[in-house]
Design an enzyme around this catalytic site. Structure first.
Site, short mmCIF file in Angstrom:
data_model
loop_
_atom_site.label_atom_id
_atom_site.label_comp_id
_atom_site.label_asym_id
_atom_site.label_seq_id
_atom_site.Cartn_x
_atom_site.Cartn_y
_atom_site.Cartn_z
N GLU A 100 -67.87 -99.32 80.30
CA GLU A 100 -67.05 -99.98 79.30
C GLU A 100 -66.24 -101.22 80.14
OE1 GLU A 100 -64.19 -97.46 77.52
OE2 GLU A 100 -63.56 -98.53 76.02
N LYS A 107 -66.73 -101.30 69.51
CA LYS A 107 -66.16 -99.89 69.46
C LYS A 107 -65.35 -99.74 68.34
CE LYS A 107 -63.29 -97.34 72.81
NZ LYS A 107 -62.63 -97.18 73.96
N CYS A 133 -67.19 -95.02 74.72
CA CYS A 133 -66.27 -94.02 75.06
C CYS A 133 -65.64 -93.19 73.96
CB CYS A 133 -65.00 -95.00 75.74
SG CYS A 133 -63.82 -94.10 77.19
#
Lengths: 580, 580
Positions: free
Chosen positions: A44, A112, A148
């Protein structure tokens, strides 16, 4: 046979150093290519490092990060490349993003969706949440990407992407370490991959950034939830594994079930790209061995987190050398040992600063430690300086009793001396306070709290002992930390015959109460009902609450527990709340 | 005639001190009742204080806050009471809420819809967003409630509530001060009230909480956007005004237009309550005069914010007295003057700590200031202590040139002396650094940065001069701050003939660059294109970036600018980003 050779590059980035991070990524792309990988994935926010915090509010920072993304794109010939970056529509609409490249072309990107905003995370401060669920078919392999936190939601993107054909989920991470976290991650990833009958490749950042240590430990799970690869902990690594997509297809067709999930509202996009060059059917690849590195045991893992966090804080800030005040106690002994393991013995200077209250044993123990570690040690007795300041204060202090002011003064003179040497020679001062004493305020602001980095600030005293014994086990008995340091009663040696237990309960009791109050966030009533004496609990809670002002001025240090002081635990200084 | 007598109670709460905050609220309810008010409204999170930060994660804290809400409820006989509190379904689902009571009955509640999560605000860390738009008809007056940030959205709750019958919007706030904010608020509230043809009553918290100062300045705007009441700035106040609901009704019927807004998806609930006791038709009310307090001028406002923030930090932390190192410079002079205005002259102790580099003038100026302010002053020459520490360091420092280490040592000995007196007598040390020097790191960590509260840490140096001249204008010429302090060139006096401008540009230039970089968040390129010399801009930006580690260990201080150091500006310490 459809096989995807997958590479996960767990890099140690430097926040803000876009050139370094880009160079690193390109280096790993080359290495992955040389190993015949079809796809290489990075953590990330590879380009910016994580977390860049308010650097994200700088328009130049956003632009420069896109510029570096273009450079990485140019390295993607012959290898599908997944890289974390910051995407944006304008300065007020930015995304925590991943780009997927092949042959210099951006095939697509992912934003995300689930933004963590708890604990140490502030992602709502910066990012807009994504809403699209892209799936990439590249040279006949179906890839889903997410980032994540996204993987922690059972009905999150991994589900949608799998149900829409993804065979491999690439989940890119900047997931900081705390004790026990790797077990949580692996349990989750195993069930997520078996539930969705999909390969999950979890690639994590590595290295220290201010208070955080990212521990790597990237993993790959197969479509039945079996761990098939695990990268190294706390160091850079390139994990390579061949994923058998034909078997996955066969398994899925034998185990079909109707989905009960309704994804009609979800924005699913599919992208297809067939490379004219290398592809996954290519056969002349070098053999690779996929490692499942064993998990470190608990103490080894913590110790290495402390070493990593210390090394990276010092070096990423452009320093080489550190200086530490050696009291002969266990905290400074462990801190010094960690520093030597992080930076090398030639980069660590010990200073012992005895006062009239210092025992002979303390000086001997400090010197023995220095000899064992092979570091230089200076001795600077502070008594003349203490007397000189007490003398200039004599009028102000006339007719008062000697007490905390005089005790703290000794600690502050030691702080002055360390800082003077720091300023003179460019060494960072490492402080030596542990979590237990920082919690209850048994530290002197601008005294033993003076320094650039607080190595063991998140290590409770009882764990300080465990880690010292653990480190001693590296070598033949009696180990680098002198046995006397471990066995003698802890003392600040700021007055005659002082020991910590004059005013504090035994450390195992104290640490239990502190863990209950801080990490488990139990109330006064709950802690008492767990069997602790109510007056003691009241006393400890009040000490913790009242010393917030000291912690606010403490240097950063490595987070190793679920809940560290610092950005993890944000309490007001003016705080009239009392539970008991 | 339908008239609503509305009272806004801008209270100075203490975060976490639920008993005090509750007592305060009940006191104001009684006072509002005695003035014949039909409704009294309190600020956002009246019961807990704002911001309670991670206290919100304590289950006992949540429970205790509900308990206090029940106490307040019991005081609502005969007066509609709107009070801010923390509502929750469970520990993981909490709301920033307002309750509306009458006659001991909770008529309903409102959950804040728009949660600020920028600047100093972290509301997404704690709260779930509300989704309901309740409207309360109490004794024939239609009331809409919303909270702080909600009012800033043109299509937010004020619109929905007005379109569904609300005649008065009660917007409860915990809105911290910065320069110019009141103008922004009033412009917004004026247009929001005229756009929606609704009375808007804006009630704001008052007082200091850690780095924030809430400035009160509660206002009421009529349905044509006209200001009809303004409370005092920076102090508690009860604002009372009679709102003519009949005129509002008439105005609306004459100015009807079709709404283009689609609220079909919004969860609108209506509540009706008719009190058996007093109601809005009651006629035997005492006369009230509604004040439109004039806005303070800019310097007066800033000065009072600094006084308020300092007084509340010291007193809410349980201290009475402060100690300040007097250098004879303008920063310590202004800080001391603010402290005297905040705490009284008997609670401020000045200490002058001359070294061999201190000019005769500095000592004279410090003493003159002390005489003008009527405070005690001690003189503690530091030279013997400096020599004693240099002596113990002599071996370590052999064959080195005198430089920053020795300069900082003087500042740190002064820090030691102040902290020793602080520890001995229980005074808080106030530090004296201004924003300009904190920005570029021209301060000594653990030296002049040692202390509990940094009064002028958000005041740029040029504004320090303006505020000093302003404060001097309170009395006949030459004013409390000696003229020589204002006219002499600023110097840290840490070496022979040192002045700040040896190494820094003139402060007006420095402050312009700093404001561009910090508050306006301009890039290097933008600042240079505004006419500043590129080398200088590079130097200043680098200094600001590199000194983040010092600021991280700085004491809190009053935020007065749009963007202060502290929770407002979160930058990594390890930061490899460079723009130039």
């Amino acid at each position: 046979m459809r096989t995807l050779r997958l590479a996960l590059a767990q890099t140690n980035t430097i926040v803000g150093n876009l050139d370094y991070n880009t160079y690193k990524a390109i280096e790993y792309i080359q290495e992955a290519k040389s190993m015949g990988a079809d796809l290489v994935a990075f953590p990330e926010m590879t380009i910016t490092g994580y977390p860049p915090e308010d650097l994200l509010f700088k328009s130049s920072f956003l632009k420069d990060n896109i510029d570096r993304l273009d450079q990485i794109s140019k390295s993607s010939f012959g290898i599908t490349t997944v890289v974390g970056f910051v995407d944006y529509e304008n300065q007020n609409k930015i995304y925590n993003a991943a780009a997927i490249f092949r042959d210099g072309i951006m095939i697509g990107k992912y934003h995300k969706i689930h933004l963590p905003n708890y604990g140490v995370f502030d992602e709502n401060r910066y990012f807009h949440a994504g809403s699209q669920y892209p799936i990439f078919n590249i040279n006949d392999a179906n890839i889903g990407i997410n980032i994540c936190e996204d993987i922690w939601y059972p009905s999150g993107p991994a589900l949608t992407q799998s149900e829409n054909g993804a065979e491999v989920i690439i989940n890119i991470n900047a997931s900081p370490y705390h004790i026990g976290k790797q077990n949580e991650r692996e349990a989750l990833l195993s069930s997520r991959s078996s539930d969705n009958k999909v390969y999950i490749a979890y690639v994590n950042l590595v290295g220290g950034q201010d208070e955080l240590v990212f521990d790597g430990s990237s993993t790959i799970f197969d479509y039945q939830g079996k761990l098939i690869a695990r990268g190294k902990q706390m160091e850079e690594d390139l994990i390579i594994s061949d994923l058998d997509l034909d078997s996955l297809e066969k398994f899925r067709s034998q185990n079909t079930q109707n989905s009960n999930h309704d994804h009609t509202l979800r924005d699913i996009k599919k992208f297809t790209y067939i490379s004219s060059g290398d592809n996954i059917h290519k056969i002349d690849k070098p053999n690779v061995i996929t490692n499942i590195n064993p998990k470190l045991n608990k103490l080894e893992e913590i110790y290495r987190a402390l070493v990593t966090g210390t090394r990276d804080y010092v070096q990423k800030n452009g320093f080489e050398k550190v200086i530490i005040g050696l009291s002969g106690g266990i905290d400074s002994s462990l801190t010094t040992t960690i520093a030597v393991d992080a930076l090398g013995k030639d980069n660590v200077l010990g200073v012992t600063m005895p006062s009239k209250y210092s025992s002979e044993g303390s000086i001997i123990d400090s010197k023995e430690l220095a000899v064992n570690l092979g570091i230089s040690i200076s001795t600077i007795p502070i008594e003349p300086a203490v007397l000189a300041i007490l003398d200039v204060l004599s009028e102000s202090f006339a007719n008062t009793n000697t007490g905390v002011a005089e005790e703290n003064l000794q600690a502050r003179i030691r702080g002055n001396i360390l800082m003077a040497i720091s300023n003179k020679f460019g060494y960072i001062v490492l402080t030596t306070g542990n979590k237990s004493e920082i919690a209850v305020g048994y530290t002197t602001l601008y005294g033993d709290m003076a320094g650039g980095f607080a190595v063991i600030k998140d290590v409770p005293k009882t764990l300080v002992y465990e880690l010292s014994n653990y480190r001693n086990s590296w070598s033949l008995s009696p180990g680098v930390i002198p046995q006397n340091v471990i066995t003698k009663p802890p003392s600040a040696e700021l007055r005659e015959n002082q020991t910590d237990q004059d005013t504090l309960p035994p450390y195992d009791v104290l640490d239990d109460i502190l863990e209950s109050y801080i990490e488990k966030e139990l109330s006064y009533a709950d802690i008492v009902s767990n069997g602790f004496e109510s007056e003691l609990v009241t006393k400890i809670i009040r000490l913790v609450d009242r010393n917030e002002y000291k912690r606010r001025q403490a240097p950063p240090g490595v987070k190793i527990t679920r809940l560290a002081f610092g950005r993890d635990r944000r309490l007001p200084i003016v705080n009239g709340y009392s539970q008991s």
